[in-house]
Design an enzyme around this catalytic site. Structure first.
Site, PDB file in Angstrom:
ATOM      1  N   ASP A 164       0.862  -1.185   0.000  1.00  0.00           N
ATOM      2  CA  ASP A 164       0.000   0.000   0.000  1.00  0.00           C
ATOM      3  C   ASP A 164       0.900   1.238   0.000  1.00  0.00           C
ATOM      4  OD1 ASP A 164      -1.726   2.089   0.523  1.00  0.00           O
ATOM      5  OD2 ASP A 164      -2.793   1.089   2.149  1.00  0.00           O
ATOM      6  N   GLU A 166       1.040   4.472   0.229  1.00  0.00           N
ATOM      7  CA  GLU A 166       0.517   5.757   0.698  1.00  0.00           C
ATOM      8  C   GLU A 166       1.398   6.263   1.839  1.00  0.00           C
ATOM      9  OE1 GLU A 166      -4.079   5.963   0.671  1.00  0.00           O
ATOM     10  OE2 GLU A 166      -3.592   3.920   1.329  1.00  0.00           O
TER      11      GLU A 166
END
Length: 305
Positions: A164, A166
């Site tokens: 992920d 982010e």
């Protein structure tokens, strides 16, 4: 307007005592062999769990009224972090106290799910320190972090890793900006380290758009890829068969039951093989869960606390 950025319960990870990936102590024990789950026909259902405030065991509390199969097939521990060691100038795997607690108590937090036939994977997320999957400066650096990930999977008896990209904040602490080779090197090394485990992609961030370098395309390396925007339909732009993609993404309790049902119906109608959910907590969410299980599997969901 639909909310397009998924809400994150992000406790102050930097204030918690750091734990590195290699400081494991004892090796994992796998516990009793998994009993085969009752057969279930339909897409793979995925549940992300915010372990800062919810138990992984919630994933195993939902079964189908018709046949008794597990509602969820994959449980995602959300989330470990990729941190930056400013002294060593290297990325390091970090677990906040809640993730560490789950891992240290694998016998009671992870193994019960696996014994039901549910796969348990660890999501890895940026942590505002400049380190990310897309800015390793060399193949050696990417491979070293892949080794931390595969060592974690082996040490705690996990079923794989979820990426992920982010909150990395590329450039912090003097780190580099995203480059084209980094994620390809990382994913290639991780697959070599754990050929039979799950590698999934939360389709967001610089890494997700850098899947090819030097004649190597790692798209087919992933077992799954999914839409990162809850309450929406968006086909991940990655060359995988429909059976491995989730264009639907819902936040349990945060996406309306009508939208949840519509996205599940579209998943079946358009032949996709995965359905992504986020933020399963400890409440009885059987109404929200049934909204998609009726469409995916032709059955209501039953909650057993």
């Amino acid at each position: 307007m639909l909310t397009l950025v998924r809400s994150r319960v992000r406790r102050a990870a930097l204030a918690l005592s750091a734990v590195t990936a290699l400081a494991f102590g004892a090796t994992a024990t796998t516990g009793a062999a998994a009993a085969p789950a009752p057969a279930k026909q339909g897409p793979t259902s995925v549940a992300y769990v915010e372990v800062n405030n919810s138990s992984m065991l919630n994933v195993g509390k939902y079964t189908l009224a018709n046949g008794g199969g597990n509602v969820f097939d994959v449980a995602v521990i959300f989330a470990a972090n990729i941190n930056y060691d400013t002294g060593a100038k290297a990325a390091t795997l970090y677990f906040n106290e809640n993730v560490q607690r789950v891992l240290d108590n694998a016998a009671t937090q992870i193994r019960p799910l696996q014994q039901k036939g549910i796969k348990v994977v660890l999501s890895v997320l940026g942590n505002h320190q400049g380190a990310g999957f897309a800015n390793f400066p060399s193949q050696q650096a990417a491979s070293a972090f892949a080794k931390q990930l595969s060592d974690t999977v082996a040490a705690y008896g996990l079923d794989g890793i979820d990426f992920d990209d982010e909150y990395a904040e590329y450039g912090n602490n003097g780190t580099g900006q995203p480059n084209d080779s980094s994620f390809v090197y990382l994913v290639s090394a991780l697959r070599a380290d754990m050929p039979d485990k799950i590698i999934s992609l939360y389709n967001i961030g610089p890494a997700a758009s850098r899947l090819s370098y030097g004649g190597v395309d790692v798209s087919s390396t992933f077992d799954y890829a999914w839409n990162p925007y809850y309450g929406t339909w968006q086909v991940p732009g990655i060359a995988l068969p429909k059976s491995k993609l989730s264009p639907a993404a819902v936040e349990i309790g945060g996406t309306s039951q009508s939208t949840t049902a519509d996205l599940a119906r579209r998943t079946v109608d358009e032949g996709y093989g995965v359905y992504l959910t986020y933020n399963l907590d400890g409440a009885d969410r059987s109404a929200d869960v049934s909204a998609f299980t009726r469409e995916l599997y032709g059955s209501d969901a039953v909650y057993a606390p």
